[in-house]
Write a protein that holds these residues in place. Structure first.
Motif, PDB file in Angstrom:
ATOM      1  N   VAL A  28      16.378  17.652  36.582  1.00  0.00           N
ATOM      2  CA  VAL A  28      17.373  18.312  37.417  1.00  0.00           C
ATOM      3  C   VAL A  28      18.543  17.368  37.652  1.00  0.00           C
ATOM      4  O   VAL A  28      18.346  16.181  37.938  1.00  0.00           O
ATOM      5  N   PHE A  29      19.725  17.882  37.526  1.00  0.00           N
ATOM      6  CA  PHE A  29      20.928  17.101  37.804  1.00  0.00           C
ATOM      7  C   PHE A  29      21.637  17.671  39.023  1.00  0.00           C
ATOM      8  O   PHE A  29      21.668  18.876  39.226  1.00  0.00           O
ATOM      9  N   SER A  30      22.208  16.789  39.818  1.00  0.00           N
ATOM     10  CA  SER A  30      22.934  17.250  40.994  1.00  0.00           C
ATOM     11  C   SER A  30      24.256  17.895  40.606  1.00  0.00           C
ATOM     12  O   SER A  30      24.767  18.741  41.343  1.00  0.00           O
ATOM     13  N   SER A  31      24.814  17.497  39.492  1.00  0.00           N
ATOM     14  CA  SER A  31      26.012  18.138  38.975  1.00  0.00           C
ATOM     15  C   SER A  31      26.087  17.857  37.480  1.00  0.00           C
ATOM     16  O   SER A  31      25.394  16.969  36.969  1.00  0.00           O
ATOM     17  N   THR A  51      26.749  23.880  41.559  1.00  0.00           N
ATOM     18  CA  THR A  51      25.768  24.796  42.131  1.00  0.00           C
ATOM     19  C   THR A  51      24.992  25.509  41.036  1.00  0.00           C
ATOM     20  O   THR A  51      25.586  25.992  40.067  1.00  0.00           O
ATOM     21  N   GLY A  52      23.670  25.610  41.194  1.00  0.00           N
ATOM     22  CA  GLY A  52      22.863  26.346  40.234  1.00  0.00           C
ATOM     23  C   GLY A  52      23.368  27.767  40.072  1.00  0.00           C
ATOM     24  O   GLY A  52      23.633  28.440  41.067  1.00  0.00           O
ATOM     25  N   GLY A  53      23.516  28.208  38.820  1.00  0.00           N
ATOM     26  CA  GLY A  53      24.021  29.547  38.560  1.00  0.00           C
ATOM     27  C   GLY A  53      25.536  29.645  38.541  1.00  0.00           C
ATOM     28  O   GLY A  53      26.090  30.721  38.252  1.00  0.00           O
ATOM     29  N   GLU A  54      26.203  28.554  38.815  1.00  0.00           N
ATOM     30  CA  GLU A  54      27.672  28.567  38.885  1.00  0.00           C
ATOM     31  C   GLU A  54      28.292  28.865  37.526  1.00  0.00           C
ATOM     32  O   GLU A  54      27.818  28.392  36.497  1.00  0.00           O
ATOM     33  N   VAL A  55      29.345  29.648  37.547  1.00  0.00           N
ATOM     34  CA  VAL A  55      30.125  29.944  36.344  1.00  0.00           C
ATOM     35  C   VAL A  55      31.576  29.584  36.632  1.00  0.00           C
ATOM     36  O   VAL A  55      32.131  30.002  37.652  1.00  0.00           O
ATOM     37  N   LYS A  56      32.158  28.800  35.735  1.00  0.00           N
ATOM     38  CA  LYS A  56      33.580  28.460  35.876  1.00  0.00           C
ATOM     39  C   LYS A  56      34.298  28.815  34.594  1.00  0.00           C
ATOM     40  O   LYS A  56      33.768  28.623  33.496  1.00  0.00           O
ATOM     41  N   LYS A  57      35.517  29.318  34.756  1.00  0.00           N
ATOM     42  CA  LYS A  57      36.322  29.681  33.600  1.00  0.00           C
ATOM     43  C   LYS A  57      37.588  28.853  33.576  1.00  0.00           C
ATOM     44  O   LYS A  57      38.242  28.644  34.609  1.00  0.00           O
TER      45      LYS A  57
END
Lengths: 114, 114
Positions: A28-31, A51-57
């Motif tokens: 597991v990574f914190s980021s 954040t787990g599940g995060e999506v960035k575009k």
């Protein structure tokens, strides 16, 4: 030491195609960060996901952090020759926010042919 | 503004000789990092400086490797009695602080040990 595995190692596609590269770990990574590196230059940060599940575009690039914060993916839509480069993922060890050490994957070398 | 600079850009040395690699971080950045990038390998963390002190030297591969930072700015990585396996690109990065802050990389020094 936490390890990050990237796949594929090499990817050669035609301009206009879509692609996805993966970054996986049993830890597991914190980021997690994604970088792009061009020949003769240092890596340049593209995005950080926390954040787990995060999506960035970022324009045609979509980054996703797995729910369990063990994996990430980078999707490029309608690739262009300018996207050519080495894509590196890097995970931040420790509890996050107060740590500094990044563990890098070996990278995916992407070539987009015109 | 000026980015991270490294010198020399290329260094060819004979096995057994000592080499010094220099890094000039971005002005005002307190954190400085050294990495090694070998062919087919990801970036390997070597050492981290916060100001002039090095709280983490765990990545230095052997006691032939040492680094210092003076005045909270310029850093020098020294490799004594170089070996062929030391051949790699040595990258320096700096950031405002340690932790989850963007690391800005220099272009690297390509070291070849013959």
């Amino acid at each position: 030491t936490q390890l990050l595995e990237q796949s594929p190692q090499f990817l050669s596609i035609q301009e206009g195609e879509n692609l996805t590269v993966y970054c996986n770990s049993s830890s597991v990574f914190s980021s997690l960060q994604w970088y792009r590196q061009e020949p003769g230059e240092g890596p340049v940060l593209l995005v950080t996901v926390v954040t787990g599940g995060e999506v960035k575009k970022l324009k045609r690039l979509t980054f996703q952090f797995g729910d369990a914060r063990k994996d990430s993916s980078l999707h490029i839509t309608a690739a262009q020759p300018g996207d050519t480069g080495l894509y590196l993922c890097a995970g931040e060890e420790g509890s996050g926010g107060s740590n500094y050490k990044l563990t890098f994957g070996k990278g995916t070398l992407l070539t987009v042919n015109p | 503004g000026a980015g991270v600079s490294q010198s020399p850009s290329n260094k060819v040395t004979e096995k057994g000789k000592d080499v010094e690699l220099r890094c000039d971080p971005i002005s005002g950045h307190t954190a400085l990092y050294w990495y090694r990038q070998s062919l087919g390998q990801g970036l390997e963390f070597l050492i981290y400086f916060q100001g002039n002190s090095a709280p983490d030297k765990s990545g230095l591969p052997s006691d032939r490797f040492s680094a210092e930072r003076t005045g909270g700015s310029v850093s020098t990585l020294t490799i004594q009695r170089t070996q062929q396996e030391d051949s790699a690109v040595y990258l320096c990065a700096s950031s405002h602080r340690g932790g989850l802050y963007e690391q800005y990389f220099g272009p690297g020094t390509r070291l070849t040990v013959t």
